[in-house]
Design a protein around this motif. Structure first.
Motif, PDB file in Angstrom:
ATOM      1  N   GLN A  27     -42.193  -1.200 -11.328  1.00  0.00           N
ATOM      2  CA  GLN A  27     -40.929  -1.283 -10.593  1.00  0.00           C
ATOM      3  C   GLN A  27     -40.738  -0.101  -9.651  1.00  0.00           C
ATOM      4  N   GLN A  28     -41.055   1.122 -10.113  1.00  0.00           N
ATOM      5  CA  GLN A  28     -40.796   2.287  -9.263  1.00  0.00           C
ATOM      6  C   GLN A  28     -41.804   3.408  -9.431  1.00  0.00           C
ATOM      7  N   GLY A  29     -42.940   3.126 -10.083  1.00  0.00           N
ATOM      8  CA  GLY A  29     -43.940   4.148 -10.308  1.00  0.00           C
ATOM      9  C   GLY A  29     -45.185   3.959  -9.457  1.00  0.00           C
ATOM     10  N   THR A  30     -46.337   4.302 -10.011  1.00  0.00           N
ATOM     11  CA  THR A  30     -47.586   4.301  -9.246  1.00  0.00           C
ATOM     12  C   THR A  30     -48.046   2.901  -8.859  1.00  0.00           C
ATOM     13  N   ALA A  31     -47.537   1.862  -9.508  1.00  0.00           N
ATOM     14  CA  ALA A  31     -47.966   0.497  -9.189  1.00  0.00           C
ATOM     15  C   ALA A  31     -46.897  -0.292  -8.447  1.00  0.00           C
ATOM     16  N   ARG A  32     -45.932   0.417  -7.839  1.00  0.00           N
ATOM     17  CA  ARG A  32     -44.870  -0.309  -7.133  1.00  0.00           C
ATOM     18  C   ARG A  32     -45.400  -1.089  -5.934  1.00  0.00           C
ATOM     19  N   GLY A  33     -46.630  -0.766  -5.464  1.00  0.00           N
ATOM     20  CA  GLY A  33     -47.228  -1.504  -4.363  1.00  0.00           C
ATOM     21  C   GLY A  33     -47.555  -2.947  -4.705  1.00  0.00           C
ATOM     22  N   LEU A  34     -47.463  -3.322  -5.984  1.00  0.00           N
ATOM     23  CA  LEU A  34     -47.699  -4.727  -6.349  1.00  0.00           C
ATOM     24  C   LEU A  34     -46.678  -5.661  -5.726  1.00  0.00           C
ATOM     25  N   SER A  35     -45.557  -5.123  -5.281  1.00  0.00           N
ATOM     26  CA  SER A  35     -44.539  -5.972  -4.649  1.00  0.00           C
ATOM     27  C   SER A  35     -45.075  -6.658  -3.401  1.00  0.00           C
ATOM     28  N   ARG A  36     -46.192  -6.161  -2.879  1.00  0.00           N
ATOM     29  CA  ARG A  36     -46.819  -6.813  -1.723  1.00  0.00           C
ATOM     30  C   ARG A  36     -47.309  -8.213  -2.076  1.00  0.00           C
ATOM     31  N   TRP A  37     -47.670  -8.415  -3.351  1.00  0.00           N
ATOM     32  CA  TRP A  37     -48.233  -9.710  -3.761  1.00  0.00           C
ATOM     33  C   TRP A  37     -47.317 -10.487  -4.703  1.00  0.00           C
TER      34      TRP A  37
END
Length: 772
Positions: A631-641
């Motif tokens: 949601q707001q950490g190192t993997a927040r870039g998943l929102s691209r997919w």
């Protein structure tokens, strides 16, 4: 002169009576020895025929199937993934669905003629299905297309994904004589041995005709062999053209017919005859040849297709319909003419069949598995219970957990990304189901069909920050000391070992952040507070948590363990995260569901095995923290997919000098682990977020997913916490966040904003009472 002749007569040699008797006795002795030797040799041949021809007569490779696709209204499945599943199972698009194994596709609607199939827990009949998908990637309607009745559940026949071959790669699909179309049997007899039903193994007229042809040609040009002799040659003898081999062949053919009926001999011939060479695999028998040339079951072939298979018996290479279509056409038509001449087909039937195309599929179904990395896992699973000889010779039916649409998505995502990165960059992917630990997909490298080094199972690499959830879970199992809102010091720390070596861990951003909440330290993957936390709870305790999760750690551990200085394979990482995703249940990963004999007797069934290894409260808190990573950490870039409403949980992992990039994440029903790196351990310049997570996101975006919304355990309550002080707060406080806490473990103190708010509330209440 007469006297001289008489004088010479006594000098002539005369046959001695004793010498004649000796020669006769010697001849009789030699004859007796020859008869005895012939009888002994015949007895030996007879024993060999009986011993080798009884019972199961061939080494049959095991046949391996994917998991069957289950269809039901409301199922999460897109039309695109349904197409992948159909094609993987060998279904063909057509204008109608007259034949099993065909489908018609129009927009969101499918008509599918399924094939009957027998599973380990029952059979499924052939049906014509009506399947309609909704706009939300779900099955909206499922029914019987013949009568319009709704169906609650249908299981499609699974994709045949591989065979497990012996060293001598002969392959066949065994068939019974009653499964063979009668026109094919008639064509075979008409063209190869029209006196098959009358002779007793050999045909004297046939031998005479062949002998005359051979004498005229001055070499072996014609065999004159009956079907029985051909079977003997193929099954017992070599292809060398010698008189001794021909004598053996004739004698053995006679012996074979003494022991077995014409039906048994004909059935054996139909399964033994060589009909094609597919790479290093020899295609034997009409059952497999039908699949190889037409990609259809034998009982569904048209007359002209049956005639072509019979015509190939004379020379599979010379009449190969893919390489020499005109030769094959002429040969097929010769078979049809022979059928007409002997009354097995009418003139009209033969004419119609001769006008039709060969009907051979352009590319034969591959004999090599399209999923070598997954099959590697299957074989390792099976070797625990079966000998190699059983897997390669008993014709076992093996039902696996592979999901073709998931495997396809994993392969496409990995191959697409690896091609973009530096040459030499490799990767691996494993996908499992959260609920029962079934392995749906395995990709062992960028070369998807290469059956060599399997990185998913064998590449042992440092896992970096993927280890951190074990550190935080160890702390959360001590709820009186740690909660998600507990403040951790993010200040410099230096450690020195007994040899005087100094280790100073640093955060990836090279900054220190003072005091950070526990959930935030996990979400942003801070190294320093993680090390401090791990040292506080104890290295041994963290190592024990890793073992309970399913990982292996050395007996001697060092503080660097807390930042992932331990080598795991992607499969071992998957085991650990499966325990987290499933809510604290350790579930052995399964690649095989069941094993059956060719007669459909269940040999092994691998049911779900689970064992709770963590209490639900701490696991729930950890999974909340892993959701914050996305949601707001190192993997927040998943929102691209993926949309945020899926509430994905996951963790990035990056090792020193960006040599390894990891991502492990899960939704409500699916867990995926991705590794990216180089075989030579060189730098790739990719973090977990810029490397492995990109593959994970693209893969999951192709699949219908279920949101990860676990039900809180009874002992878990949500509390407002002040991120600045770690004390209890209220919703209106400036720095407040609502976090789950195990009951009776929330902080004792109260934030100043709550006290201030209470004073304001008392003042407002006094004013209200005054005016009232």
């Amino acid at each position: 002169m007469a006297k001289r002749r008489r004088k010479q007569q006594p000098n002539r040699k005369r046959n001695s009576p004793r010498g004649g008797r000796f020669l006769r006795r010697l001849f009789l002795l030699l004859l007796l020895l020859l008869v005895a030797g012939g009888a002994a040799y015949t007895y030996w041949l007879n024993r060999r025929i009986v011993n080798e021809f009884e019972g199961k007569r061939w080494a049959i490779p095991a046949r391996v199937f994917a998991r069957p696709l289950e269809l039901y209204p409301g199922e999460r499945l897109s039309p695109e993934n349904f197409l992948v599943e159909l094609r993987a199972a060998g279904y063909r698009q057509s204008a109608s669905v007259e034949q099993p194994g065909s489908y018609v596709h129009q927009g969101e609607t499918f008509r599918v003629h399924t094939r009957a199939f027998r599973f380990w827990d029952g059979g499924e009949p052939a049906r014509i299905l009506h399947v309609r998908f909704g706009g939300d990637d779900r099955v909206a309607e499922l029914g019987n297309a013949r009568d319009g009745t709704a169906l609650p559940l249908v299981r499609l026949d699974p994709a045949h994904i591989a065979n497990i071959y012996p060293a001598r790669r002969e392959d066949r699909i065994l068939i019974r004589l009653d499964q063979v179309p009668q026109p094919l049997v008639e064509a075979l007899i008409a063209i190869e041995d029209h006196r098959f039903l009358q002779h007793h193994g050999i045909s004297l007229p046939g031998i005479a005709r062949a002998l005359i042809a051979d004498i005229r040609a001055g070499r072996w040009v014609q065999g004159g062999s009956t079907l029985t002799q051909q079977l003997v040659k193929n099954y017992f003898l070599s292809n060398e053209r010698t008189l001794w081999r021909k004598l053996n062949e004739a004698l053995m053919a006679i012996l074979l017919e003494l022991h077995y009926s014409k039906r048994e001999i004909l059935q054996a011939y139909l399964n033994e005859v060589y009909l094609a060479q597919d790479g290093n695999r020899a295609v034997h028998g009409f059952g497999l040849a039908s699949r190889y040339y037409f990609d259809q079951p034998l009982d569904q072939l048209a007359l002209e297709q049956q005639a072509l298979l019979v015509g190939l018996v004379k020379g599979p290479s010379y009449y190969n319909p893919r390489r020499h279509p005109e030769r094959a056409r002429v040969r097929r038509n010769r078979v049809l003419d022979a059928m007409r001449e002997q009354g097995f087909a009418s003139s009209a039937e033969a004419r119609r069949a001769k006008r039709r195309p060969l009907g051979v599929v352009h590319r034969p179904p591959s004999s090599n598995t399209a999923f070598p990395a997954f099959m590697d896992l299957v074989k390792r699973h099976l070797r625990r219970d079966y000998r190699y000889e059983d897997l390669t010779s008993e014709g076992l039916l093996i039902f696996t957990t592979l999901a073709p649409s998931v495997q396809h998505a994993a392969e496409q995502a990995l191959a697409k990304r690896v091609r973009r990165w530096l040459p030499g960059t490799e990767g691996a992917v494993i996908v499992t189901t959260v609920e029962d630990g079934e392995v749906e997909a395995v990709v062992g490298g960028g070369d998807l069909r290469y059956a060599g080094f399997n990185r998913a199972l064998d590449a042992r690499r440092q896992i970096g920050s993927l280890i951190k959830p074990a550190v935080y879970l160890t702390a959360l199992e001590r709820p009186q000391r740690f909660g998600l809102g507990s403040l951790l010091p993010d200040t410099p720390v230096t450690l020195q070992n007994a040899n005087g070596q100094v280790w100073t861990p640093r955060n990836y951003d090279r900054k220190h952040h003072g005091k950070v909440p526990l959930w935030s330290a996990l979400a942003h993957s801070y190294n320093v507070p993680t090390v401090r936390l791990g040292l506080e709870v104890g290295l041994r305790a963290v190592a024990d948590t890793i073992r309970r999760l399913g990982g292996r750690v050395p007996d001697t551990v060092y503080p660097s363990l807390l930042l992932g200085a331990v080598q795991f394979t992607p499969l071992e990482v998957t085991r650990m995260y499966e325990t987290i995703a499933s809510g604290g249940f350790r579930t052995p990963l399964r690649a095989v569901r069941a094993v059956m004999t060719p007669d459909y007797e269940v040999l092994s069934h691998y049911p779900l095995e689970v064992a709770r290894v963590f209490d639900p409260g701490p696991i729930y808190l950890l999974r909340y923290g892993l959701q914050e990573v996305v949601q707001q950490g190192t993997a927040r870039g998943l929102s691209r997919w993926l949309p945020s409403k899926l509430y994905v949980a996951g963790k990035t992992g990056t090792t020193d000098d960006t040599r390894d990039s990891w991502f492990a994440g899960f939704t409500g029903q699916r867990l995926g682990v991705v590794w990216v790196g180089r075989d030579d351990n060189g730098r790739i310049g990719l973090t977990g977020a810029s490397g492995a997570m990109q593959i994970w996101g693209e893969m999951m975006a192709q699949l219908p997913l279920q949101a990860f919304e676990p039900t809180p355990p009874q002992r878990v309550r949500r509390r407002w916490i002040d991120t600045q002080t770690g004390a209890l707060a209220a919703a209106y406080c400036e720095h407040a966040v609502e976090l789950p806490y195990i009951r009776d473990s929330a902080p004792d103190g109260t934030s100043g904003c709550v006290r201030s708010a209470s004073e304001v509330d008392r003042a407002m209440n006094w004013v209200k009472r005054l005016f009232n």
